[in-house]
Design a protein around this motif. Structure first.
Motif, PDB file in Angstrom:
ATOM      1  N   VAL A  78       0.838  -1.205   0.000  1.00  0.00           N
ATOM      2  CA  VAL A  78       0.000   0.000   0.000  1.00  0.00           C
ATOM      3  C   VAL A  78       0.871   1.252   0.000  1.00  0.00           C
ATOM      4  O   VAL A  78       0.623   2.205  -0.749  1.00  0.00           O
ATOM      5  CB  VAL A  78      -0.954   0.002   1.219  1.00  0.00           C
ATOM      6  N   VAL A  79       1.907   1.251   0.830  1.00  0.00           N
ATOM      7  CA  VAL A  79       2.825   2.401   0.887  1.00  0.00           C
ATOM      8  C   VAL A  79       3.512   2.596  -0.455  1.00  0.00           C
ATOM      9  O   VAL A  79       3.580   3.723  -0.980  1.00  0.00           O
ATOM     10  CB  VAL A  79       3.862   2.210   2.005  1.00  0.00           C
ATOM     11  N   LEU A  80       4.048   1.525  -1.041  1.00  0.00           N
ATOM     12  CA  LEU A  80       4.718   1.640  -2.334  1.00  0.00           C
ATOM     13  C   LEU A  80       3.763   2.170  -3.400  1.00  0.00           C
ATOM     14  O   LEU A  80       4.139   3.014  -4.227  1.00  0.00           O
ATOM     15  CB  LEU A  80       5.265   0.276  -2.758  1.00  0.00           C
ATOM     16  N   GLY A  81       2.507   1.698  -3.364  1.00  0.00           N
ATOM     17  CA  GLY A  81       1.517   2.182  -4.326  1.00  0.00           C
ATOM     18  C   GLY A  81       1.194   3.651  -4.140  1.00  0.00           C
ATOM     19  O   GLY A  81       1.065   4.404  -5.116  1.00  0.00           O
ATOM     20  N   LEU A  82       1.077   4.088  -2.877  1.00  0.00           N
ATOM     21  CA  LEU A  82       0.782   5.496  -2.602  1.00  0.00           C
ATOM     22  C   LEU A  82       1.920   6.406  -3.053  1.00  0.00           C
ATOM     23  O   LEU A  82       1.676   7.448  -3.674  1.00  0.00           O
ATOM     24  CB  LEU A  82       0.529   5.692  -1.108  1.00  0.00           C
ATOM     25  N   VAL A  83       3.158   6.016  -2.744  1.00  0.00           N
ATOM     26  CA  VAL A  83       4.308   6.831  -3.137  1.00  0.00           C
ATOM     27  C   VAL A  83       4.388   6.913  -4.659  1.00  0.00           C
ATOM     28  O   VAL A  83       4.625   7.990  -5.233  1.00  0.00           O
ATOM     29  CB  VAL A  83       5.610   6.261  -2.544  1.00  0.00           C
ATOM     30  N   LEU A  84       4.169   5.788  -5.336  1.00  0.00           N
ATOM     31  CA  LEU A  84       4.184   5.775  -6.805  1.00  0.00           C
ATOM     32  C   LEU A  84       3.086   6.670  -7.360  1.00  0.00           C
ATOM     33  O   LEU A  84       3.326   7.482  -8.276  1.00  0.00           O
ATOM     34  CB  LEU A  84       4.020   4.347  -7.309  1.00  0.00           C
ATOM     35  N   ALA A  85       1.868   6.552  -6.811  1.00  0.00           N
ATOM     36  CA  ALA A  85       0.739   7.337  -7.314  1.00  0.00           C
ATOM     37  C   ALA A  85       0.973   8.837  -7.107  1.00  0.00           C
ATOM     38  O   ALA A  85       0.696   9.643  -8.003  1.00  0.00           O
ATOM     39  CB  ALA A  85      -0.548   6.898  -6.612  1.00  0.00           C
ATOM     40  N   ILE A  86       1.475   9.200  -5.937  1.00  0.00           N
ATOM     41  CA  ILE A  86       1.717  10.619  -5.647  1.00  0.00           C
ATOM     42  C   ILE A  86       2.730  11.205  -6.623  1.00  0.00           C
ATOM     43  O   ILE A  86       2.552  12.312  -7.144  1.00  0.00           O
ATOM     44  CB  ILE A  86       2.191  10.792  -4.191  1.00  0.00           C
ATOM     45  N   ASN A  87       3.785  10.452  -6.898  1.00  0.00           N
ATOM     46  CA  ASN A  87       4.826  10.988  -7.772  1.00  0.00           C
ATOM     47  C   ASN A  87       4.423  10.966  -9.241  1.00  0.00           C
ATOM     48  O   ASN A  87       4.847  11.841 -10.009  1.00  0.00           O
ATOM     49  CB  ASN A  87       6.128  10.220  -7.534  1.00  0.00           C
ATOM     50  N   LEU A  88       3.599  10.015  -9.644  1.00  0.00           N
ATOM     51  CA  LEU A  88       3.060  10.046 -11.005  1.00  0.00           C
ATOM     52  C   LEU A  88       2.111  11.226 -11.174  1.00  0.00           C
ATOM     53  O   LEU A  88       2.037  11.840 -12.241  1.00  0.00           O
ATOM     54  CB  LEU A  88       2.337   8.740 -11.320  1.00  0.00           C
ATOM     55  N   ALA A  89       1.401  11.570 -10.102  1.00  0.00           N
ATOM     56  CA  ALA A  89       0.460  12.701 -10.154  1.00  0.00           C
ATOM     57  C   ALA A  89       1.173  14.038 -10.310  1.00  0.00           C
ATOM     58  O   ALA A  89       0.546  15.034 -10.703  1.00  0.00           O
ATOM     59  CB  ALA A  89      -0.404  12.716  -8.899  1.00  0.00           C
ATOM     60  N   LEU A  90       2.467  14.071 -10.027  1.00  0.00           N
ATOM     61  CA  LEU A  90       3.211  15.322 -10.175  1.00  0.00           C
ATOM     62  C   LEU A  90       3.233  15.789 -11.635  1.00  0.00           C
ATOM     63  O   LEU A  90       3.311  16.991 -11.899  1.00  0.00           O
ATOM     64  CB  LEU A  90       4.647  15.147  -9.673  1.00  0.00           C
ATOM     65  N   LEU A 112      11.687  14.585  -6.713  1.00  0.00           N
ATOM     66  CA  LEU A 112      10.957  14.527  -7.979  1.00  0.00           C
ATOM     67  C   LEU A 112      10.026  15.728  -8.151  1.00  0.00           C
ATOM     68  O   LEU A 112       9.818  16.197  -9.274  1.00  0.00           O
ATOM     69  CB  LEU A 112      10.170  13.220  -8.066  1.00  0.00           C
ATOM     70  N   TYR A 113       9.476  16.244  -7.057  1.00  0.00           N
ATOM     71  CA  TYR A 113       8.632  17.436  -7.150  1.00  0.00           C
ATOM     72  C   TYR A 113       9.416  18.601  -7.744  1.00  0.00           C
ATOM     73  O   TYR A 113       8.938  19.290  -8.659  1.00  0.00           O
ATOM     74  CB  TYR A 113       8.087  17.825  -5.767  1.00  0.00           C
ATOM     75  N   PHE A 114      10.607  18.850  -7.211  1.00  0.00           N
ATOM     76  CA  PHE A 114      11.386  19.990  -7.710  1.00  0.00           C
ATOM     77  C   PHE A 114      11.851  19.765  -9.147  1.00  0.00           C
ATOM     78  O   PHE A 114      12.034  20.726  -9.894  1.00  0.00           O
ATOM     79  CB  PHE A 114      12.561  20.269  -6.785  1.00  0.00           C
ATOM     80  N   THR A 115      12.021  18.514  -9.529  1.00  0.00           N
ATOM     81  CA  THR A 115      12.417  18.216 -10.900  1.00  0.00           C
ATOM     82  C   THR A 115      11.244  18.382 -11.861  1.00  0.00           C
ATOM     83  O   THR A 115      11.360  19.053 -12.899  1.00  0.00           O
ATOM     84  CB  THR A 115      12.957  16.776 -10.998  1.00  0.00           C
ATOM     85  N   VAL A 116      10.106  17.797 -11.510  1.00  0.00           N
ATOM     86  CA  VAL A 116       8.958  17.757 -12.425  1.00  0.00           C
ATOM     87  C   VAL A 116       8.142  19.044 -12.389  1.00  0.00           C
ATOM     88  O   VAL A 116       7.775  19.579 -13.439  1.00  0.00           O
ATOM     89  CB  VAL A 116       8.056  16.544 -12.074  1.00  0.00           C
ATOM     90  N   VAL A 117       7.860  19.548 -11.203  1.00  0.00           N
ATOM     91  CA  VAL A 117       6.953  20.689 -11.060  1.00  0.00           C
ATOM     92  C   VAL A 117       7.690  22.021 -11.101  1.00  0.00           C
ATOM     93  O   VAL A 117       7.274  22.952 -11.802  1.00  0.00           O
ATOM     94  CB  VAL A 117       6.140  20.572  -9.750  1.00  0.00           C
ATOM     95  N   GLU A 118       8.778  22.134 -10.352  1.00  0.00           N
ATOM     96  CA  GLU A 118       9.508  23.403 -10.275  1.00  0.00           C
ATOM     97  C   GLU A 118      10.507  23.584 -11.418  1.00  0.00           C
ATOM     98  O   GLU A 118      11.016  24.680 -11.626  1.00  0.00           O
ATOM     99  CB  GLU A 118      10.230  23.513  -8.928  1.00  0.00           C
TER     100      GLU A 118
END
Length: 249
Positions: A21-33, A148-154
Motif C-alpha cells: 500500500v505504501v509503495l503504491g501510494l508513493v508511486l501514485a503521488i509521484n506520477l500525479a506530479l 521529484l517534485y522539484f524536478t517535475v513541477v519546479e
C-alpha cells in the motif's frame, strides 16, 4: 498507532499488504506530479511544499522523541548522520527555501537511496501500525517526492558539474564520518562494519572491501540518476544540429 518498545504480532513483512500500500501510494503521488505541474499555481505549489515539509518535520521529531522515551536513543546511532536522516533534513530545508544548491544533494543522494530503502525496507518487529513503520515510510517517501517534485513541477535539474560537486562533497563527508566513527565507536554510513539487519551491503563483500564497493555503487547511482538529463541534452543537441544543416540547404 503502536508506540511500544517491543511490540508483538505486527512484525514487518516485505511486500506484505501494508508495504505494498505504501509503495503504491508513493508511486501514485509521484506520477500525479506530472499533470499537477500544469495545474498548480504559485499558491498551490507553496502549499504543497509547506505541507510536505511540515509532515516530514513532525514525523522526524516524533520518531526521535519515541526513541528517547523508550530509552533507545544513543549518540552512537541516533545523530542525523546516516544518509537518509541527512537527506530528510536537507529535503525539509529545500522545501522551505527552494534552494537550487540543496536540490542537487536531495536529488542525487536522496532519491536513489530512499527508493532502495523504501522498496527493501526492513523495520523488523515494528510493522504497521507502529510509529517506527509509519515514520520510516513517510520519511523515505517524502525524500523521493521532494526530489521529484522539484524536478517535475519546479523545473529544477542537475548538471554534470553539480554531479561532480555532490560526489566530492559526499567523499569529504564520508572521510569526516569515518573519523567520527573511530572517535565515538559509532557506525554511521555503515562504513565501520555491516549493519545488524539484512541489507544490500551483505552482497558487497567483507569489510573493508565492501566500503569500496559502496563507493562504486554510489557513483553508479549518480550517473544513472543523471542519465535522463544527459539523454535529453543529447537529443536536443542532435535535433539542433539537424535543424542547422537544413537551414543551410
Amino acid at each position: 498507532m503502536d508506540f511500544s518498545a517491543h511490540p508483538e504480532g505486527i512484525e514487518f513483512r516485505m511486500f506484505g499488504p501494508p508495504h505494498l500500500v505504501v509503495l503504491g501510494l508513493v508511486l501514485a503521488i509521484n506520477l500525479a506530479l506530472v499533470p499537477l505541474r500544469h495545474v498548480l499555481g504559485e499558491g498551490g505549489r507553496r502549499a504543497f511544499r509547506l505541507g510536505l515539509a511540515g509532515l516530514m518535520g513532525v514525523t522526524f521529531l516524533a520518531h526521535a522523541v519515541w526513541r528517547m522515551r523508550v530509552g533507545f536513543w544513543d549518540v552512537r546511532s541516533d545523530l542525523p548522520l546516516h544518509l537518509c536522516d541527512l537527506t530528510t533534513l536537507l529535503s525539509i530545508a529545500l522545501l522551505l527555501s527552494r534552494s537550487r544548491w540543496l536540490y542537487d544533494f536531495v536529488y542525487f543522494l536522496g532519491v536513489g537511496g530512499a527508493i532502495q530503502a523504501l522498496v527493501t525496507s526492513n523495520v523488523g518487529i515494528y510493522g504497521f501500525p507502529h510509529l517506527y513503520f509509519v515514520s520510516s515510510m513517510v520519511l523515505h517517501g517524502g525524500i523521493i517526492t521532494t526530489g521529484l517534485y522539484f524536478t517535475v513541477v519546479e523545473g529544477f535539474r542537475p548538471t554534470w558539474r553539480t554531479l561532480a560537486r555532490v560526489a566530492a562533497y559526499m567523499f569529504a563527508y564520508t572521510v569526516v564520518i569515518f573519523g567520527l566513527n573511530l572517535l565515538i565507536g559509532s557506525n554511521y554510513l555503515f562504513i565501520g562494519h555491516r549493519p545488524e539487519f539484512p541489507s544490500i551491503i551483505d552482497e558487497l563483500g567483507p569489510w573493508p572491501w565492501y566500503v569500496l564497493s559502496l563507493v562504486g555503487v554510489g557513483l553508479a547511482s549518480l550517473v544513472i540518476l543523471y542519465l535522463p538529463f544527459a539523454l535529453k541534452d543529447w537529443r536536443s543537441q542532435a535535433r539542433g544540429g539537424q535543424e542547422a544543416q537544413l537551414s543551410q540547404k
